[in-house]
Every structure is written in C-alpha cells, then in structure tokens.
Scaffold this active site. Structure first.
Site, PDB file in Angstrom:
ATOM      1  N   ARG A   1      10.567 146.505   5.719  1.00 45.95           N
ATOM      2  CA  ARG A   1      11.142 145.524   6.631  1.00 45.95           C
ATOM      3  C   ARG A   1      11.526 144.251   5.902  1.00 45.95           C
ATOM      4  O   ARG A   1      10.856 143.854   4.961  1.00 45.95           O
ATOM      5  CB  ARG A   1      10.197 145.205   7.774  1.00 45.95           C
ATOM      6  CG  ARG A   1       8.843 144.784   7.290  1.00 45.95           C
ATOM      7  CD  ARG A   1       7.708 145.061   8.214  1.00 45.95           C
ATOM      8  NE  ARG A   1       7.634 146.458   8.555  1.00 45.95           N
ATOM      9  CZ  ARG A   1       7.027 146.917   9.633  1.00 45.95           C
ATOM     10  NH1 ARG A   1       6.450 146.111  10.460  1.00 45.95           N
ATOM     11  NH2 ARG A   1       6.994 148.189   9.886  1.00 45.95           N
TER      12      ARG A   1
ATOM     13  N   ARG B   1      15.911 141.812  10.549  1.00 47.18           N
ATOM     14  CA  ARG B   1      14.990 142.875  10.945  1.00 47.18           C
ATOM     15  C   ARG B   1      15.577 143.663  12.098  1.00 47.18           C
ATOM     16  O   ARG B   1      16.022 143.101  13.097  1.00 47.18           O
ATOM     17  CB  ARG B   1      13.640 142.272  11.367  1.00 47.18           C
ATOM     18  CG  ARG B   1      12.672 143.238  12.052  1.00 47.18           C
ATOM     19  CD  ARG B   1      11.829 143.984  11.051  1.00 47.18           C
ATOM     20  NE  ARG B   1      10.986 145.008  11.640  1.00 47.18           N
ATOM     21  CZ  ARG B   1       9.712 144.854  11.962  1.00 47.18           C
ATOM     22  NH1 ARG B   1       9.115 143.700  11.755  1.00 47.18           N
ATOM     23  NH2 ARG B   1       9.024 145.860  12.458  1.00 47.18           N
TER      24      ARG B   1
ATOM     25  N   ASP C   1       8.369 140.702   8.891  1.00 50.51           N
ATOM     26  CA  ASP C   1       7.463 141.113   9.956  1.00 50.51           C
ATOM     27  C   ASP C   1       6.585 139.916  10.295  1.00 50.51           C
ATOM     28  O   ASP C   1       5.964 139.332   9.395  1.00 50.51           O
ATOM     29  CB  ASP C   1       6.604 142.293   9.494  1.00 50.51           C
ATOM     30  CG  ASP C   1       5.739 142.853  10.606  1.00 50.51           C
ATOM     31  OD1 ASP C   1       6.224 142.938  11.753  1.00 50.51           O
ATOM     32  OD2 ASP C   1       4.583 143.214  10.339  1.00 50.51           O
TER      33      ASP C   1
END
Length: 160
Positions: free
Chosen positions: A93, A83, A96
């Site tokens: 992403r 990330r 998360d």
C-alpha cells in the site's frame, strides 16, 4: 479534545516520504493538533510476506473529531496518497492509517474497533507506539511495554 494514537505505514513508492507527508496531513486536519510522532521503523511485511518492507510510525494527536469522523479523515488522507482499497488484506500500500486508541474508548462496529484489536500481535505498531507511550494500557490487551516485550522484533529497525 481527545487523545488519539494513529498508526502510519507505507511500502510502495517512496515509503518514507509517504509517512512523513501523512504526519503533515494529520496536523492539518480540522480540530486536530499533532502532539508527537514516533521514530520511523523499517519492518518486515505482516500477513502477505511476498512484498516490500514497510516504513511504520505512530502519531499522537489531540482532536475534537469523533472516532468515525477521524476514521473518515484518515481514509481521505489515504486516498489523496493514492491508496486504493480493493479488498486485499495485508497487501502492499502507498499509505495505511489506522486509529489505534482514543483515550480509553472501547467500541466495535463494522467500520471501527477501539482499541485496534490486533495491536498486541504487531511489532510494527508496538515499536513506534512504545516510543510515545510505553506505559499506555490498552483496554483488553495490556500495557504497551509488556506487549512489546512478548513479541519477536527480528527484522525491525529504527530508521535515522
């Protein structure tokens, strides 16, 4: 030990594998024990709609880490998963991780707000959180089952 609920999500690469790996990473944090994990859900993107669907889940951990220490540990897990936080909000992403709730703590600063201020708006958080704690009352927001009942969950599906 403090109970903490953590949201997990991914929509890049093998999203399912990213989330499953993140459960393992949470379980290996110092002073932390993974107590329960929700089902996995495929959910439509939120905020920025032109991106792949997400795989979302929630973990319940018991931890000796203070809120900001836990946040720092989550950010390290995200970085290890590839990330890159580039300032784009709600975009795609690899991973998360968000602290949703820690016991009944209420706090807010420039890095962390507890409970997470937008839980009540997000089916992708409430569906898996409901798996673990339907009667949980989030200070200032309400009970998880009631919050979920007020949302449209169209496009969300439990994964096998």
């Amino acid at each position: 030990m403090t109970e903490a609920f953590i949201a997990l999500g991914s929509n890049l690469g093998d999203a399912r594998a990213q989330v499953l790996s993140a459960f393992d990473a949470l379980a290996s944090l110092p002073g932390t024990q993974l107590i329960a994990r929700s089902q996995l859900y495929r959910t439509p993107p939120w905020g920025v709609l032109d991106q792949p669907s997400f795989v979302n889940a929630v973990a319940l951990v018991e931890t000796t880490l203070a809120p900001h220490e836990l946040l720092n540990a989550l950010l390290a897990i995200e970085r290890a998963a590839g990330r890159v936080r580039d300032g784009e909000r709600w975009g795609p992403r690899t991973l998360d991780l968000d602290v949703l709730h820690m016991d009944a703590m209420v706090m807010s600063d420039e890095r962390l707000s507890l409970p997470h201020p937008r839980i009540h708006e997000r089916a992708f958080v409430l569906l898996p959180l409901h798996d673990l704690a339907p009667d949980l009352v989030l200070p200032g927001q309400g009970r998880v089952m009631d919050l979920l009942a007020a949302l449209d969950v169209a496009g969300c599906e439990r994964l096998p």
